[in-house]
Enzyme design. Structure first.
Site, PDB file in Angstrom:
ATOM      1  N   ASP A 102      10.792  33.165  62.856  1.00  0.00           N
ATOM      2  CA  ASP A 102      11.162  34.460  62.633  1.00  0.00           C
ATOM      3  C   ASP A 102      11.985  34.723  61.434  1.00  0.00           C
ATOM      4  O   ASP A 102      12.924  35.687  61.318  1.00  0.00           O
ATOM      5  CB  ASP A 102      11.952  34.670  63.939  1.00  0.00           C
ATOM      6  CG  ASP A 102      13.288  33.963  63.957  1.00  0.00           C
ATOM      7  OD1 ASP A 102      13.294  33.279  63.379  1.00  0.00           O
ATOM      8  OD2 ASP A 102      14.101  34.461  64.899  1.00  0.00           O
ATOM      9  N   HIS A 104      38.168  42.514  37.838  1.00  0.00           N
ATOM     10  CA  HIS A 104      38.361  41.950  39.114  1.00  0.00           C
ATOM     11  C   HIS A 104      38.742  43.437  40.033  1.00  0.00           C
ATOM     12  O   HIS A 104      37.896  43.653  41.046  1.00  0.00           O
ATOM     13  CB  HIS A 104      39.068  40.962  39.325  1.00  0.00           C
ATOM     14  CG  HIS A 104      39.559  40.641  40.881  1.00  0.00           C
ATOM     15  ND1 HIS A 104      38.530  40.417  41.559  1.00  0.00           N
ATOM     16  CD2 HIS A 104      40.689  40.540  41.611  1.00  0.00           C
ATOM     17  CE1 HIS A 104      39.042  40.145  42.951  1.00  0.00           C
ATOM     18  NE2 HIS A 104      40.346  40.224  42.801  1.00  0.00           N
ATOM     19  N   HIS A 130      45.708  46.126  43.615  1.00  0.00           N
ATOM     20  CA  HIS A 130      46.156  44.850  44.841  1.00  0.00           C
ATOM     21  C   HIS A 130      46.542  43.814  44.148  1.00  0.00           C
ATOM     22  O   HIS A 130      47.244  43.148  45.039  1.00  0.00           O
ATOM     23  CB  HIS A 130      44.601  44.850  45.516  1.00  0.00           C
ATOM     24  CG  HIS A 130      43.468  43.624  44.957  1.00  0.00           C
ATOM     25  ND1 HIS A 130      42.622  44.144  44.188  1.00  0.00           N
ATOM     26  CD2 HIS A 130      43.507  42.649  44.959  1.00  0.00           C
ATOM     27  CE1 HIS A 130      41.889  43.088  43.685  1.00  0.00           C
ATOM     28  NE2 HIS A 130      42.572  42.140  44.136  1.00  0.00           N
ATOM     29  N   ASP A 141      37.899  42.256  48.131  1.00  0.00           N
ATOM     30  CA  ASP A 141      38.447  41.453  47.181  1.00  0.00           C
ATOM     31  C   ASP A 141      37.766  39.956  47.268  1.00  0.00           C
ATOM     32  O   ASP A 141      37.252  39.160  46.493  1.00  0.00           O
ATOM     33  CB  ASP A 141      39.639  41.218  47.522  1.00  0.00           C
ATOM     34  CG  ASP A 141      40.572  40.305  46.777  1.00  0.00           C
ATOM     35  OD1 ASP A 141      40.386  40.237  45.514  1.00  0.00           O
ATOM     36  OD2 ASP A 141      41.442  39.595  47.333  1.00  0.00           O
ATOM     37  N   GLU A 150      51.729  40.874  43.344  1.00  0.00           N
ATOM     38  CA  GLU A 150      51.853  39.364  43.297  1.00  0.00           C
ATOM     39  C   GLU A 150      51.555  38.948  41.778  1.00  0.00           C
ATOM     40  O   GLU A 150      52.487  37.763  41.356  1.00  0.00           O
ATOM     41  CB  GLU A 150      50.415  38.627  44.049  1.00  0.00           C
ATOM     42  CG  GLU A 150      50.291  37.286  44.203  1.00  0.00           C
ATOM     43  CD  GLU A 150      51.259  36.772  45.367  1.00  0.00           C
ATOM     44  OE1 GLU A 150      52.146  37.532  45.516  1.00  0.00           O
ATOM     45  OE2 GLU A 150      51.460  35.553  45.314  1.00  0.00           O
ATOM     46  N   ASP A 151      50.833  39.272  41.076  1.00  0.00           N
ATOM     47  CA  ASP A 151      50.396  38.814  39.741  1.00  0.00           C
ATOM     48  C   ASP A 151      51.514  39.229  38.391  1.00  0.00           C
ATOM     49  O   ASP A 151      51.656  38.651  37.472  1.00  0.00           O
ATOM     50  CB  ASP A 151      48.958  38.771  39.305  1.00  0.00           C
ATOM     51  CG  ASP A 151      47.978  38.061  40.238  1.00  0.00           C
ATOM     52  OD1 ASP A 151      48.668  37.450  41.154  1.00  0.00           O
ATOM     53  OD2 ASP A 151      46.799  38.233  40.045  1.00  0.00           O
TER      54      ASP A 151
HETATM   55 MN    MN Z   1      42.191  39.810  44.296  1.00  0.00          MN
END
Ligand code: MN
Length: 747
Positions: A280, A69, A93, A160, A97-98
């Site tokens: 169109d 990812h 990134h 992301d 957080e993870d």
């Molecule tokens: Mn992400």
């Protein structure tokens, strides 16, 4: 519109498996980094190794290693030719957080700029958008943009989101709705605002595909059918257009375009059209060397096919807010099908597809920084100028923000509702923006759980909580710092109406009191029977309405006794005679100043009642009321010298006043404390006052502090005279205090 290499090519469809396979390989990413230096690529590799290790063991929903990812996100950023810092940040990134990596560690390993980017991304992730409140999406979008201190944060965030949308099918179906609608309401419009049109279209189509899978499939089938049916026709158009431009004095690039499924769907939905009625779907893009060539190309095309009236748009002369420039026209082609043409230069094309990111694309293609003048977009040009001067991404972004957004800050209510406020707005402005009832009753406020002064200026992302008290009223001092017109006018309105209604109430009390002294029990009712009576009275006083008359009496502009005497005469004319008993008791009462008919004071009075600043009366003091001319009722101590002098020359303006048994607030008075000079004396005295629950509202230090003793003058808020006695007693017991007494004007 999705650009396709030629009309006969299949539509662009993200090939998930292939995309992921490519993403999994860091080698595939490095192949895209040829615009960076070897040492920069080396740094990116270090970031990759760190992220790979941090995410080790974590898997994406499709079972692939998690690191695929961040690599895919970095690959998208590399397409935009973002700098090395941005690419490192995109690889990292999710580590805060993870994986619980700290910002300090990121600073140490990769430097502060990269750490700031990752930190910014992590903070954006924590913003929760509630898509049920649809009207908030615009504010939320603006806030996201306003909160990011660096445009690279937004670009990485969009990359992301793009990758997460491309892989949304791997996520459990019950999550599609939330993620896809968030994408369509928040992220796609941001991409559009920043001119990242390719990303904008992709996000919309992917969201549509997951929000309405069934319709998406049907529409895709219809488009594919129509494409094969029209194939010959469109090839013919392409050949005819190529032929006519072969004779043009400049080089052209011609590309076929097809409307995205989502924009076809939107058009059908909005205008209630069937698929066949959407005409169109196909178009061509003509990319030419110069701006003049755009207009020449337009002329050439209008000679080839007939233009549809009203369809020509000059987005070169007037660019869209996101910097987009092109000429648009719709022509009637062979077999009477409508075909849209867009004419633009190469730099315009770059801006049209990549928007803000064109800034990096441009830099990558022109490392010497020369040739910027060829860029069509003035907007982008001004950005490049700034960038050349500063080389600072944050400042660059500030400049874009000023162009894109009005001066605003975005803050939250405790329930997560977003409020847009003008820059410089304060907590009080916020309270009035919620509701005038909230503003009027605001007592205290907190930002992020910490108590702040009411004049505090709001910053982006503040969570503001306001505490109200039903008995509280607006403070006139707020007018000196509020920023919004709404708050200002609401405060003014409140103060005005309060003064008005209080004066009316006081006027009524005063007039009734004077009437009783004339032997009339109460004011005549304002009904049919008394209509003539009131009219006569108003003619006498010169007021237009009874309310106005009572206000005047309350404000002391008219003397109650005189109005009452006139009223007695008028009542006598209609046979209403004064009550002799009442007359004598009231006359007696008035002279003895008993409670009968006196105006009761409980501290709830606002601007119509003032407590004299010369004697500052406290509950427990004997008091008198003086109806100053035009200033309402002024309350003095009855032994106040100022009041005595007034009584001497203006006695008919004095009325009976009385303290209520229960008061709603404390009252201010002045005390003098004589102390022997020494270190910390003031603090000692102040602490005695505080312990005795006397609120200090003002301190005045005596002059001549070189002397052995000094007078400290305090203004304190107290309950009553008993409270005062207690305070003075405590003061006298304190070490450095020589004397303590209440300050009163000389009699
Ligand atoms: Mn992400």
């Amino acid at each position: 519109m999705t650009p396709v290499s030629s009309i006969s090519a299949p539509p662009l469809k993200p090939n998930h498996a292939a995309a992921n396979a490519a993403a999994a390989s860091f080698a595939a990413l490095t192949a895209k980094l040829d615009y960076l230096s070897a040492s920069e690529i080396d740094q990116i590799r270090r970031a990759y190794r760190y992220a790979d290790e941090a995410h080790l063991g974590q898997l994406r929903k499709n079972g692939e290693p998690y690191i695929t990812h961040p690599i895919a996100v970095a690959a998208q950023c590399a397409e935009w030719k973002l700098d090395a810092q941005a690419l490192m940040a995109s690889l990292l990134h999710d580590v805060m957080e993870d994986c619980g990596t700290s910002k300090a560690e990121l600073i140490e390993r990769f430097g502060a700029p990269v750490a700031e980017l990752v930190d910014g991304l992590t903070k954006l992730d924590k913003l929760q958008f509630n898509s049920r409140e649809e009207n908030q999406s615009e504010s939320f979008r603006k806030m996201l943009l306003a909160m990011a201190r660096d445009v690279r944060v937004i670009l990485i965030k969009l990359a992301d989101r793009s990758h997460n949308m491309r892989t949304l099918s791997d996520v459990p179906r019950e999550k599609w709705q939330r993620i896809a609608s968030e994408t369509i309401e928040i992220y796609a419009p941001i991409a559009h605002r920043l001119g990242l049109n390719q990303t904008y279209r992709e996000l919309q189509d992917l969201a549509f595909q997951h929000l309405r899978p069934w319709r998406y499939r049907i529409l895709a089938k219809a488009v594919s059918k129509s494409r094969s049916r029209r194939r010959d026709l469109l090839q013919k158009v392409q050949q005819e257009v190529e032929a006519v431009f072969a004779e043009a004095p400049f080089k052209v690039r011609i590309a076929g375009r097809e409307k995205t499924l989502y924009s076809i769907y939107r058009k059908m939905d909005f205008k209630h059209l069937s698929f066949a009625q959407v005409t169109d779907i196909y178009g061509f893009r003509i990319v030419v060397p110069t701006v003049t060539d755009c207009y020449t190309a337009l002329g050439i095309l209008h000679q080839l096919y007939k233009p549809v009236p009203g369809k020509f748009k000059d987005h070169i002369a007037i660019p869209k807010i996101n910097g987009y420039q092109s000429l648009h026209t719709t022509l009637v082609g062979p077999a009477s099908i409508n075909i849209e043409f867009q004419m633009r230069t190469e730099p315009m094309h770059m801006v049209a597809e990549a928007g803000v990111a064109a800034h990096w694309l441009y830099k990558a293609n022109h490392p010497d920084g020369g040739g910027a003048d060829r860029l069509g977009s003035q907007w982008l040009q001004s950005l490049l100028d700034i960038q050349d001067e500063t080389r600072d991404s944050a400042e660059f972004w500030d400049h874009i923000k000023i162009d894109l957004f009005p001066d605003a800050v975005y803050v939250f209510t405790p329930k997560g509702q977003i409020m847009a406020m003008p820059r410089g707005a304060t907590v009080i402005d916020f309270a009035y923006a919620i509701h005038s009832n909230v503003g009027d009753r605001t007592v205290t406020a907190s930002i992020g759980g910490e108590q702040v002064p009411l004049r505090t200026e709001l910053k982006n992302g503040d969570v503001v909580a306001v505490e109200t008290d039903p008995t509280s009223t607006p403070n006139p001092a707020w007018l000196s710092f509020v920023r919004t017109g709404r708050a200002r006018s609401k405060i003014r309105h409140y103060l005005k109406t309060m003064a008005q209604t209080e004066s009316v109430g006081l006027g009524e009390k005063l007039l009734t009191q004077s009437l009783r002294a004339e032997g009339i029990e109460r004011l005549p009712l304002q009904d049919q029977t008394n209509q003539l009576l009131w009219e006569k009275l108003l003619r006498f006083t010169g007021n237009r309405t009874v309310t106005e008359l009572l206000t005047d009496v309350g404000l002391g502009k008219r003397i109650a006794g005189i109005v009452a005497k006139r009223l007695v005469v008028l009542l006598g004319e209609v046979g209403h005679k004064p009550d002799a008993v009442l007359l004598s008791t009231e006359r007696y009462a008035a002279s003895e100043a008993t409670t009968q008919g006196a105006v009761l004071l409980d501290g709830s009075e606002n601007s119509s009642v003032k407590y004299a600043s010369c004697c500052m009366p406290l509950p427990g003091d004997g008091i008198v009321g003086y109806l100053g001319r035009g200033e309402g009722l002024v309350v003095h101590c009855e032994d106040c010298g100022v009041a005595k002098r007034l009584q001497h020359k203006d006695s008919e303006r004095f009325i009976a006043v009385e303290w209520a048994d229960e008061r709603l607030r404390n009252f201010e008075t002045r005390i003098v404390v004589t102390v022997s000079n020494g270190k910390g004396v003031l603090a000692q005295v102040a602490s005695v006052l505080t312990k005795a629950e006397a609120d200090i509202t003002h301190i005045d230090m005596g002059e001549g502090s070189a002397d052995a003793a000094t007078d400290l003058r305090f203004t304190v808020a107290l309950q009553d005279t008993a409270h005062l006695e207690n305070v003075l007693r405590n003061l006298k017991r304190a070490g450095p205090v020589l004397r303590a007494y209440r300050s009163k004007p000389a009699a």
